[in-house]
Design a protein around this motif. Structure first.
Motif, PDB file in Angstrom:
ATOM      1  N   VAL B 272      41.775  37.553  37.253  1.00 43.69           N
ATOM      2  CA  VAL B 272      41.112  37.461  37.964  1.00 43.69           C
ATOM      3  C   VAL B 272      43.016  35.871  38.279  1.00 43.69           C
ATOM      4  CG1 VAL B 272      40.314  35.452  38.983  1.00 43.69           C
ATOM      5  CG2 VAL B 272      39.313  36.713  37.737  1.00 43.69           C
ATOM      6  N   ASP B 273      43.700  36.089  39.084  1.00 43.54           N
ATOM      7  CA  ASP B 273      45.143  35.322  39.128  1.00 43.54           C
ATOM      8  C   ASP B 273      45.158  34.307  40.316  1.00 43.54           C
ATOM      9  OD1 ASP B 273      46.525  37.108  36.997  1.00 43.54           O
ATOM     10  OD2 ASP B 273      47.003  38.878  38.167  1.00 43.54           O
ATOM     11  N   GLY B 274      46.396  33.744  40.486  1.00 44.45           N
ATOM     12  CA  GLY B 274      46.874  33.674  41.370  1.00 44.45           C
ATOM     13  C   GLY B 274      45.800  31.839  41.553  1.00 44.45           C
ATOM     14  N   VAL B 275      45.090  31.454  43.101  1.00 43.44           N
ATOM     15  CA  VAL B 275      44.565  30.746  43.151  1.00 43.44           C
ATOM     16  C   VAL B 275      42.890  31.093  42.665  1.00 43.44           C
ATOM     17  CG1 VAL B 275      45.964  29.310  44.217  1.00 43.44           C
ATOM     18  CG2 VAL B 275      44.495  30.538  45.184  1.00 43.44           C
ATOM     19  N   PHE B 276      42.700  32.265  42.526  1.00 43.57           N
ATOM     20  CA  PHE B 276      41.417  32.688  42.344  1.00 43.57           C
ATOM     21  C   PHE B 276      40.802  32.084  41.496  1.00 43.57           C
ATOM     22  CE2 PHE B 276      42.854  35.307  45.990  1.00 43.57           C
ATOM     23  CZ  PHE B 276      41.457  35.703  46.386  1.00 43.57           C
ATOM     24  N   ASN B 277      39.712  31.382  41.824  1.00 37.80           N
ATOM     25  CA  ASN B 277      38.442  31.639  41.085  1.00 37.80           C
ATOM     26  C   ASN B 277      36.735  32.281  40.316  1.00 37.80           C
ATOM     27  OD1 ASN B 277      37.999  27.323  40.974  1.00 37.80           O
ATOM     28  ND2 ASN B 277      39.058  28.657  40.858  1.00 37.80           N
ATOM     29  N   ALA B 278      36.228  32.442  38.905  1.00 38.96           N
ATOM     30  CA  ALA B 278      35.598  33.139  38.722  1.00 38.96           C
ATOM     31  C   ALA B 278      35.146  32.895  37.629  1.00 38.96           C
ATOM     32  CB  ALA B 278      36.298  34.463  37.894  1.00 38.96           C
ATOM     33  N   ILE B 279      33.972  32.840  38.025  1.00 38.78           N
ATOM     34  CA  ILE B 279      32.662  32.465  36.711  1.00 38.78           C
ATOM     35  C   ILE B 279      32.178  33.397  36.031  1.00 38.78           C
ATOM     36  CG2 ILE B 279      30.559  30.604  36.848  1.00 38.78           C
ATOM     37  CD1 ILE B 279      32.058  30.014  39.619  1.00 38.78           C
ATOM     38  N   PHE B 280      31.829  33.038  34.336  1.00 34.62           N
ATOM     39  CA  PHE B 280      31.271  34.107  34.348  1.00 34.62           C
ATOM     40  C   PHE B 280      29.949  33.774  33.811  1.00 34.62           C
ATOM     41  CE2 PHE B 280      29.895  35.839  29.809  1.00 34.62           C
ATOM     42  CZ  PHE B 280      30.028  37.221  30.045  1.00 34.62           C
ATOM     43  N   VAL B 281      28.692  34.448  34.323  1.00 32.90           N
ATOM     44  CA  VAL B 281      27.712  34.070  33.985  1.00 32.90           C
ATOM     45  C   VAL B 281      26.614  34.850  32.211  1.00 32.90           C
ATOM     46  CG1 VAL B 281      25.061  33.057  34.463  1.00 32.90           C
ATOM     47  CG2 VAL B 281      27.003  32.689  35.539  1.00 32.90           C
ATOM     48  N   HIS B 282      25.989  34.346  31.275  1.00 34.01           N
ATOM     49  CA  HIS B 282      25.327  35.316  30.921  1.00 34.01           C
ATOM     50  C   HIS B 282      23.732  35.233  30.642  1.00 34.01           C
ATOM     51  CE1 HIS B 282      23.672  37.586  27.416  1.00 34.01           C
ATOM     52  NE2 HIS B 282      24.173  38.417  27.603  1.00 34.01           N
ATOM     53  N   GLY B 283      22.712  35.603  31.215  1.00 31.15           N
ATOM     54  CA  GLY B 283      21.532  35.716  30.665  1.00 31.15           C
ATOM     55  C   GLY B 283      20.909  36.084  29.908  1.00 31.15           C
ATOM     56  N   ASN B 284      20.020  35.881  29.005  1.00 30.16           N
ATOM     57  CA  ASN B 284      19.626  36.595  28.364  1.00 30.16           C
ATOM     58  C   ASN B 284      18.416  37.733  28.922  1.00 30.16           C
ATOM     59  OD1 ASN B 284      16.229  34.924  29.662  1.00 30.16           O
ATOM     60  ND2 ASN B 284      15.982  34.845  27.980  1.00 30.16           N
ATOM     61  N   MET B 285      18.342  37.792  29.727  1.00 29.79           N
ATOM     62  CA  MET B 285      17.719  39.347  30.375  1.00 29.79           C
ATOM     63  C   MET B 285      18.628  40.188  31.366  1.00 29.79           C
ATOM     64  SD  MET B 285      14.588  39.695  28.781  1.00 29.79           S
ATOM     65  CE  MET B 285      14.417  38.415  28.149  1.00 29.79           C
ATOM     66  N   LEU B 286      19.764  39.008  32.246  1.00 32.30           N
ATOM     67  CA  LEU B 286      20.895  39.307  33.281  1.00 32.30           C
ATOM     68  C   LEU B 286      21.753  40.086  32.636  1.00 32.30           C
ATOM     69  CD1 LEU B 286      22.145  39.516  36.193  1.00 32.30           C
ATOM     70  CD2 LEU B 286      23.012  37.067  35.096  1.00 32.30           C
ATOM     71  N   GLY B 287      22.162  39.815  30.988  1.00 36.12           N
ATOM     72  CA  GLY B 287      23.312  40.266  30.711  1.00 36.12           C
ATOM     73  C   GLY B 287      24.217  39.606  30.963  1.00 36.12           C
ATOM     74  N   ASP B 288      25.397  40.348  31.752  1.00 38.09           N
ATOM     75  CA  ASP B 288      26.424  40.361  31.949  1.00 38.09           C
ATOM     76  C   ASP B 288      26.547  39.707  33.593  1.00 38.09           C
ATOM     77  OD1 ASP B 288      27.526  39.680  29.875  1.00 38.09           O
ATOM     78  OD2 ASP B 288      29.004  41.095  29.865  1.00 38.09           O
ATOM     79  N   ALA B 289      27.249  38.542  34.469  1.00 30.42           N
ATOM     80  CA  ALA B 289      27.528  38.695  35.718  1.00 30.42           C
ATOM     81  C   ALA B 289      28.569  38.169  35.942  1.00 30.42           C
ATOM     82  CB  ALA B 289      26.285  38.244  36.263  1.00 30.42           C
ATOM     83  N   MET B 290      29.404  37.859  37.393  1.00 32.77           N
ATOM     84  CA  MET B 290      30.576  37.436  37.824  1.00 32.77           C
ATOM     85  C   MET B 290      30.488  37.615  38.986  1.00 32.77           C
ATOM     86  SD  MET B 290      34.744  37.645  36.399  1.00 32.77           S
ATOM     87  CE  MET B 290      34.991  38.763  37.762  1.00 32.77           C
ATOM     88  N   PHE B 291      31.074  35.978  39.016  1.00 29.90           N
ATOM     89  CA  PHE B 291      31.045  35.266  40.893  1.00 29.90           C
ATOM     90  C   PHE B 291      32.604  35.078  40.687  1.00 29.90           C
ATOM     91  CE2 PHE B 291      27.099  34.608  41.024  1.00 29.90           C
ATOM     92  CZ  PHE B 291      26.206  34.611  40.110  1.00 29.90           C
ATOM     93  N   TYR B 292      33.398  35.896  41.374  1.00 31.19           N
ATOM     94  CA  TYR B 292      34.733  35.582  41.842  1.00 31.19           C
ATOM     95  C   TYR B 292      35.313  34.601  43.822  1.00 31.19           C
ATOM     96  CZ  TYR B 292      39.229  37.636  42.902  1.00 31.19           C
ATOM     97  OH  TYR B 292      40.747  37.603  43.045  1.00 31.19           O
ATOM     98  N   GLY B 293      35.899  34.322  43.722  1.00 27.26           N
ATOM     99  CA  GLY B 293      36.868  34.002  44.968  1.00 27.26           C
ATOM    100  C   GLY B 293      36.857  32.632  45.118  1.00 27.26           C
ATOM    101  N   SER B 294      37.686  32.342  46.218  1.00 30.57           N
ATOM    102  CA  SER B 294      38.559  31.247  46.812  1.00 30.57           C
ATOM    103  C   SER B 294      38.163  30.004  45.975  1.00 30.57           C
ATOM    104  CB  SER B 294      39.196  31.393  48.305  1.00 30.57           C
ATOM    105  OG  SER B 294      39.556  32.183  48.580  1.00 30.57           O
ATOM    106  N   GLY B 295      39.041  29.422  45.306  1.00 30.31           N
ATOM    107  CA  GLY B 295      38.125  28.776  44.266  1.00 30.31           C
ATOM    108  C   GLY B 295      38.684  26.563  45.100  1.00 30.31           C
ATOM    109  N   ALA B 296      39.500  27.047  45.591  1.00 30.38           N
ATOM    110  CA  ALA B 296      40.316  25.959  46.934  1.00 30.38           C
ATOM    111  C   ALA B 296      40.211  26.549  47.828  1.00 30.38           C
ATOM    112  CB  ALA B 296      40.773  25.032  46.227  1.00 30.38           C
ATOM    113  N   GLY B 297      40.663  25.703  48.698  1.00 29.69           N
ATOM    114  CA  GLY B 297      40.689  25.536  50.379  1.00 29.69           C
ATOM    115  C   GLY B 297      40.050  24.564  50.889  1.00 29.69           C
ATOM    116  N   SER B 298      41.109  24.822  52.920  1.00 27.86           N
ATOM    117  CA  SER B 298      40.185  23.911  53.388  1.00 27.86           C
ATOM    118  C   SER B 298      38.853  24.779  53.303  1.00 27.86           C
ATOM    119  CB  SER B 298      40.841  23.847  54.669  1.00 27.86           C
ATOM    120  OG  SER B 298      40.146  23.060  55.384  1.00 27.86           O
ATOM    121  N   LEU B 299      39.088  25.771  54.502  1.00 28.62           N
ATOM    122  CA  LEU B 299      37.476  26.652  54.504  1.00 28.62           C
ATOM    123  C   LEU B 299      36.856  27.256  54.007  1.00 28.62           C
ATOM    124  CD1 LEU B 299      40.037  28.618  57.902  1.00 28.62           C
ATOM    125  CD2 LEU B 299      37.886  26.715  57.727  1.00 28.62           C
TER     126      LEU B 299
END
Lengths: 402, 402
Positions: B272-299
């Motif tokens: 996850v490089d540059g101005v991008f953001n990513a959020i990792f989540v671990h759930g007891n059933m779900l296991g690993d998941a990650m959400f990625y995208g523009s963490g800022a910027g007007s639009l």
């Protein structure tokens, strides 16, 4: 406690049973009601297993029980899942499913029946296992026009490609190993020929674009022809090969296809390895986003079914909005979809390739490929590519580039 | 059409104006009502801009207008946003915000006022810009117990670390460049010292764990001490350095911290490089998941605010469930949080390091680091690490490993 039933006690069904039991307290708090499994439908017996107490072999026990408000359909396939789902919805029971085949084939009709009966037909688990992509499309991205949804939607093929790439192994060898380890079915066609991914992208594009994308009209290529040489050349170009399912809107035209793609290292899909799935979304305001997680497996998939059941309980009496409306989307022919093409060919044909695809193309050579070289074309339609490629003998493979 | 107001016509406010106008037709279809901006509040004038027709300088115009049902608070800061938000909620208007500072400080109170008034306080845009993480936590992952939420929540620091890593540049030089390009504020403290990420992880952990995590109690380290040598050693260990915000539940104890971490290449956060953001989540059933995208910027940020506004319209008369309930979570001391530690030190201290941290530690050396070497410890608490490190002179840096 709201009473629920599970249709099918296989991999996903037993997972749903586990999730609802393990997390019953937090589900009770968050739904303010809780969910109690009153029936599990399966033709088999499970002597000694606690599920035995609530097991039934007769679907009528469930559909005729007015106490049952939520049903998890985790049988898979069309028959009898389609009839069972219809009857449950008509009996005003919400249905939550992981059954991508049924959703791809009868989704709009089942959504309509749910609406007519004031209940919900939820299918978060049908695409991407535990990844919350469907709820995100329907609710969180509601202010965006989605013009692309693409991704790695099949864990088996991603596992095979990842191992082929890391080990330099042949497709057949890795497939056999994956079958021995339980990562691939004995009959692997649905996975390796891309049909599983095809159904999933039909569902996701239907939601993203608002009308039905017919999965049978989606151009679909599998991974059986990918060779270690393709994967080594991919590395030389700073890429890897992924089986991508693709839904895209370009200038008012819609495209959907499933095909191996070269993915460059700066693309977030590049490093999605093994059995993981990832779904990339582009919105006209959001820009790029990606969702990553376990695309299959008992508990991740069951987590999504159980979350759907909890949402069905929370939304009792109200049909939640689904962006997948009535009507169909006409897909443009896949051979007019434009991209770059990776081409592997005999070194002897390199001169002709330059005259056909342009002097500016850059050839790469790698030790393991002996007499072969490879290049990447400019952006063009497949139709245009094929027209040019006819003039060229010695092409060993061509792979689309994302 | 439901009437709405936007408080503040800065970067995000003008973005919300753009999203609601550009996508007004699809928002109308999906909400079955549509959203019309009746007022924009700003102290400035915008002569010639279409917003001028609906501009007001007086908040009372908005709060006293019973037609206004939804308000976007995109002013930032506590004053006067806190008072304005309270008054809007009390006047039975839903409020949607990107204001992480206000949500971190007064979230539970504002959620309670919203509940008491049958309206909604939504803040999807406060964390991760356009990434739909908050709605996913509250709705899609409702059947999971989340035991970890961590991620790259600040685009400015990620941009700086990415460039330092790629170019071998010094922190101060890249920061100056980022300021010139508008990627970093003239006063960069909130970003580079980790306070922005601290507020965001306070919000996300509060939702994931169900009660308030006080941002002021979160141990926070920034990236100002990271050197090119640290980043080169990271590569030698197959890692990179990211500023991670961390919320974790271990054996019933809760930890939250913001700190630079070594992230290995098989971790989805690695690329996850540059101005991008990513959020990792671990759930007891779900296991690993990650959400990625523009963490800022007007639009991208505005897309999340506008989606919240559309959800407020769809849920008129009903307060949507938020997992962030009343009460506080007591954080365990961060020095009892266990992880591996990367240590950079003088080569001369390598022998002592082995006697202190174990004979099995492996040293790496790199050309640019001259007389220095580095190793990675076993898993231990920071307290334990500090105790051992006291016996060792010549330590140049220590960085946690994810």
């Amino acid at each position: 406690m709201v009473k629920a039933a599970i249709l099918g006690f296989g991999t996903v069904g037993s997972g749903v049973y586990n999730v609802l039991n393990t997390n019953s307290e937090l589900i009770r708090e968050r739904t303010e009601k809780g969910i109690e499994i009153k029936y599990v439908l399966d033709l088999r017996e499970f002597p000694g297993h606690p599920v035995d107490d609530i097991l039934t072999h007769d679907f009528n026990d469930i559909v005729n029980d007015p106490e049952v408000k939520v049903v998890a359909e985790v049988m898979g396939g069309i028959k009898p899942a389609y009839e069972f789902t219809k009857q449950c919805l008509q009996a005003k029971k919400s249905v939550c499913t992981s059954n991508k085949e049924l959703v791809a084939k009868h989704g709009p009709e089942l959504l309509r029946i749910a609406r007519e009966n004031g209940v919900n037909y939820f299918f978060e688990a049908s695409c991407g296992g535990g990844i919350p992509i469907i709820r995100s499309l329907n609710e969180a991205l509601i202010a965006d026009e989605i013009d692309e949804i693409s991704g790695i939607l099949n864990g088996t093929t991603n596992y095979i490609l990842t191992r082929m790439s890391k080990e330099g192994s042949l497709f057949d060898d890795v497939l056999k190993d994956a079958q021995d380890m339980g990562y691939a079915e004995r009959n692997p066609e649905a996975d390796v020929e891309g049909f599983d991914a095809q159904r999933k992208i039909a569902i996701l594009s239907s939601i993203a674009f608002g009308k039905t994308v017919d999965n049978e009209k989606i151009h679909t290529e599998g991974i059986t022809k990918i060779t270690p040489a393709d994967l080594e050349f991919a590395k030389a170009f700073g890429c890897t090969i992924k089986l991508l399912a693709y839904g895209k809107k370009v200038d008012g035209r819609y495209y959907a296809l499933v095909s191996p793609f070269m993915v460059a290292s700066d693309n977030p899909l590049f490093s999605v390895d093994g059995v993981f799935n990832a779904i990339f979304v582009h919105g006209n305001m959001l820009g790029d986003a990606m969702f990553y997680g376990s695309g299959a497996g008992s508990l991740p998939t069951a987590s999504a079914v159980a979350a759907d059941m909890a949402q069905a309980v929370k939304n009792e009496g109200k049909t939640v909005y689904n962006n997948w409306q009535e009507g169909s989307i006409e897909l443009s022919p896949s051979d007019s979809f434009e991209c770059r093409f990776f081409v592997r060919l005999d070194k002897g044909a390199a001169g002709t390739a330059k005259s056909v695809f342009g002097e500016e193309i850059q050839f790469k050579e790698i030790p393991i490929a002996g007499d072969e070289c490879a290049f990447i074309t400019e952006v063009m339609s497949e139709k245009e590519f094929e027209k040019r490629a006819e003039k060229l003998s010695g092409i060993k493979s061509r792979i689309r580039c994302k």
